[in-house]
Design a protein around this motif. Structure first.
Motif, PDB file in Angstrom:
ATOM      1  N   GLN A 120       0.191  31.968  51.968  1.00 48.27           N
ATOM      2  CA  GLN A 120      -0.703  32.259  53.095  1.00 48.27           C
ATOM      3  C   GLN A 120      -1.184  30.962  53.743  1.00 48.27           C
ATOM      4  O   GLN A 120      -1.256  30.853  54.971  1.00 48.27           O
ATOM      5  CB  GLN A 120      -1.902  33.068  52.609  1.00 48.27           C
ATOM      6  CG  GLN A 120      -1.615  34.525  52.312  1.00 48.27           C
ATOM      7  CD  GLN A 120      -2.884  35.250  51.855  1.00 48.27           C
ATOM      8  OE1 GLN A 120      -3.268  35.191  50.687  1.00 48.27           O
ATOM      9  NE2 GLN A 120      -3.538  35.913  52.784  1.00 48.27           N
ATOM     10  N   ALA A 121      -1.524  29.990  52.912  1.00 46.04           N
ATOM     11  CA  ALA A 121      -2.005  28.710  53.435  1.00 46.04           C
ATOM     12  C   ALA A 121      -0.927  27.999  54.240  1.00 46.04           C
ATOM     13  O   ALA A 121      -1.206  27.382  55.269  1.00 46.04           O
ATOM     14  CB  ALA A 121      -2.483  27.820  52.280  1.00 46.04           C
ATOM     15  N   ALA A 122       0.316  28.073  53.783  1.00 44.31           N
ATOM     16  CA  ALA A 122       1.417  27.429  54.490  1.00 44.31           C
ATOM     17  C   ALA A 122       1.592  28.032  55.880  1.00 44.31           C
ATOM     18  O   ALA A 122       1.791  27.306  56.868  1.00 44.31           O
ATOM     19  CB  ALA A 122       2.705  27.557  53.687  1.00 44.31           C
ATOM     20  N   ASP A 123       1.525  29.349  55.974  1.00 43.11           N
ATOM     21  CA  ASP A 123       1.648  30.006  57.277  1.00 43.11           C
ATOM     22  C   ASP A 123       0.502  29.601  58.199  1.00 43.11           C
ATOM     23  O   ASP A 123       0.695  29.392  59.411  1.00 43.11           O
ATOM     24  CB  ASP A 123       1.658  31.533  57.099  1.00 43.11           C
ATOM     25  CG  ASP A 123       2.972  32.039  56.519  1.00 43.11           C
ATOM     26  OD1 ASP A 123       3.987  31.336  56.631  1.00 43.11           O
ATOM     27  OD2 ASP A 123       2.968  33.151  55.942  1.00 43.11           O
ATOM     28  N   SER A 124      -0.692  29.474  57.633  1.00 39.61           N
ATOM     29  CA  SER A 124      -1.850  29.066  58.423  1.00 39.61           C
ATOM     30  C   SER A 124      -1.682  27.638  58.933  1.00 39.61           C
ATOM     31  O   SER A 124      -1.935  27.349  60.112  1.00 39.61           O
ATOM     32  CB  SER A 124      -3.124  29.168  57.575  1.00 39.61           C
ATOM     33  OG  SER A 124      -4.257  28.775  58.309  1.00 39.61           O
ATOM     34  N   LEU A 125      -1.244  26.744  58.064  1.00 39.43           N
ATOM     35  CA  LEU A 125      -1.039  25.351  58.464  1.00 39.43           C
ATOM     36  C   LEU A 125       0.015  25.243  59.558  1.00 39.43           C
ATOM     37  O   LEU A 125      -0.151  24.504  60.532  1.00 39.43           O
ATOM     38  CB  LEU A 125      -0.624  24.519  57.244  1.00 39.43           C
ATOM     39  CG  LEU A 125      -0.300  23.038  57.499  1.00 39.43           C
ATOM     40  CD1 LEU A 125      -1.505  22.310  58.082  1.00 39.43           C
ATOM     41  CD2 LEU A 125       0.161  22.369  56.210  1.00 39.43           C
ATOM     42  N   ALA A 126       1.085  25.998  59.418  1.00 41.16           N
ATOM     43  CA  ALA A 126       2.182  25.939  60.390  1.00 41.16           C
ATOM     44  C   ALA A 126       1.765  26.432  61.764  1.00 41.16           C
ATOM     45  O   ALA A 126       2.393  26.074  62.773  1.00 41.16           O
ATOM     46  CB  ALA A 126       3.366  26.755  59.880  1.00 41.16           C
TER      47      ALA A 126
END
Length: 412
Positions: A151-157
């Motif tokens: 979830q964090a990776a999608d948010s960062l991207a």
């Protein structure tokens, strides 16, 4: 020592060269840093810190201890430094195999879960989530941790601007400073979150975003001598670079120590994740630039161009980050002499950091003294800072693994 060169031929003829050389090797071996001893020191200091943290308090994550205090300034989960403390606890669990550290690491890690409830608010999700949940998943394979990381990776991207080719680092600075699209060198560290997610259930686009960011940073973020700008500002419409400036360094054209250490660490990690030769070559160039002008003890001044050197504050955090990065870089470089040099420099940095000049010991419960957070703003100067402790312990863990001929990513 057979085949070794002896500067005393008559000793070789007398059969004494082996004894002499063996004794020299023994003395050298005795002088090497004991990673295990220093890891135990970190565990003892962290035990003292745990006793300082109030129960049932929202802001309970250690961030910094000022030079005139022995108490931690505590912050909440949204602070950019919130992931270093739980990440440090995971490293203590890995380094000591003491289950108590696992329990504490899990407790503080789970406090950071709300970070993924907000999309694309800051580039620091890598520091916050991958250091905590990432290390936790590596050591436990907890499926809940994995879900949070993805979830964090999608948010960062979601902060990625395809016209520019990089992630927006500081959204608030768009209006506050008039920086349309700003990217800071620190952001290189957060790419590891994207690389990992792309290979562990996330979209391959996350990998593409990380590579694009690294490529664009490599081309635009460095001067001809391979020193890094802290911030590069881009035009959001054309994607063109507008200017390179500083925010935490001495001047726009100076080499901010921690910024250069982020670059060394970041491009080393990018090579690990992509195996691209240009990233490995660049990691060495930015590392060599950093190593070129260090003081005798290898702990940099907060900015290599600070006008008040040698009276300028040091930055132990930059040394810790660089030591950890060089440990890894030494395993990738094919030139054995250069690889050995990087490893030796890393160990020498750790020896300096482990001395009475830099370890906190009885002064406070942190690991290290003399880090510099934001000198121009006069905050966290000559302080103990949690990310210095995190990378110091990470470097010690890496050294211990290398000495035992284990992979740096060996799990429990």
């Amino acid at each position: 020592m057979s085949g070794s060169y002896c500067i005393y031929p008559f000793l070789r003829r007398a059969g004494l060269c082996f004894i002499l050389c063996s004794f020299a090797a023994f003395v050298f071996a005795q002088d090497l840093l004991s990673a295990d001893k220093e890891i135990k020191y970190c565990a003892a200091q962290s035990g003292r810190t745990l006793k300082q943290i109030p129960v049932n308090m929202t802001d309970n994550i250690p961030r910094t201890i000022s030079a005139n205090s022995n108490q931690w300034k505590l912050v909440g989960y949204s602070d950019w430094c919130s992931g270093f403390w739980p990440g440090l606890l995971w490293y203590l669990y890995e380094g000591t195999h003491d289950r108590q550290w696992k329990i504490e690491a899990d407790r503080f890690t789970r406090e950071l879960t709300p970070l993924v409830n907000h999309s694309g608010f800051d580039h620091d999700l890598g520091f916050q989530v991958f250091n905590s949940f990432g290390n936790g998943y590596r050591l436990t394979h907890d499926s809940g941790y994995k879900k949070t990381i993805l979830q964090a990776a999608d948010s960062l991207a979601s902060l990625f601007n395809p016209r520019v080719g990089t992630i927006l680092s500081w959204p608030p600075m768009v209006k506050k400073m008039g920086w349309p699209h700003n990217t800071i060198i620190d952001n290189m560290i957060n790419l590891e979150l994207l690389f990992w997610a792309s290979k562990n259930g996330g979209s391959h686009k996350l990998y593409d975003v990380a590579v694009s960011h690294a490529e664009t940073t490599m081309h635009n973020h460095f001067r001809p001598d391979y020193s890094a700008y802290h911030v590069v500002v881009y035009d959001t419409v054309t994607g063109k670079k507008i200017k390179g400036i500083t925010h935490q360094g001495y001047a726009d054209n100076s080499m901010w120590a921690r910024g250069q250490s982020w670059a060394i660490y970041g491009f080393t990690m990018c090579y690990r994740e992509t195996r691209r030769a240009d990233f490995l070559d660049f990691a060495q160039k930015v590392a060599d630039r950093y190593l070129k002008d260090l003081p005798a003890d290898l702990i940099p001044y907060w900015d290599f161009d600070a006008p008040d050197i040698p009276d300028a504050p040091r930055d132990a955090s930059a040394a810790a980050i660089t030591a950890s990065a060089l440990m890894e870089l030494s395993t990738f470089v094919r030139d054995k002499i250069k690889a050995k040099s990087y490893r030796q420099k890393a160990e020498q940095m750790l020896k300096s950091l482990s001395s009475s000049a830099y370890q906190s010991r009885s002064t406070n419960s942190a690991f290290l003294l003399h880090s510099t957070g934001h000198q121009p703003n006069k905050t966290e100067v000559n302080a103990s800072i949690i990310y210095a402790d995190y990378y110091y312990l990470e470097a010690l863990i890496r050294l211990e693994k290398l000495k035992k001929r284990k992979s740096l990513y060996h799990e429990l």
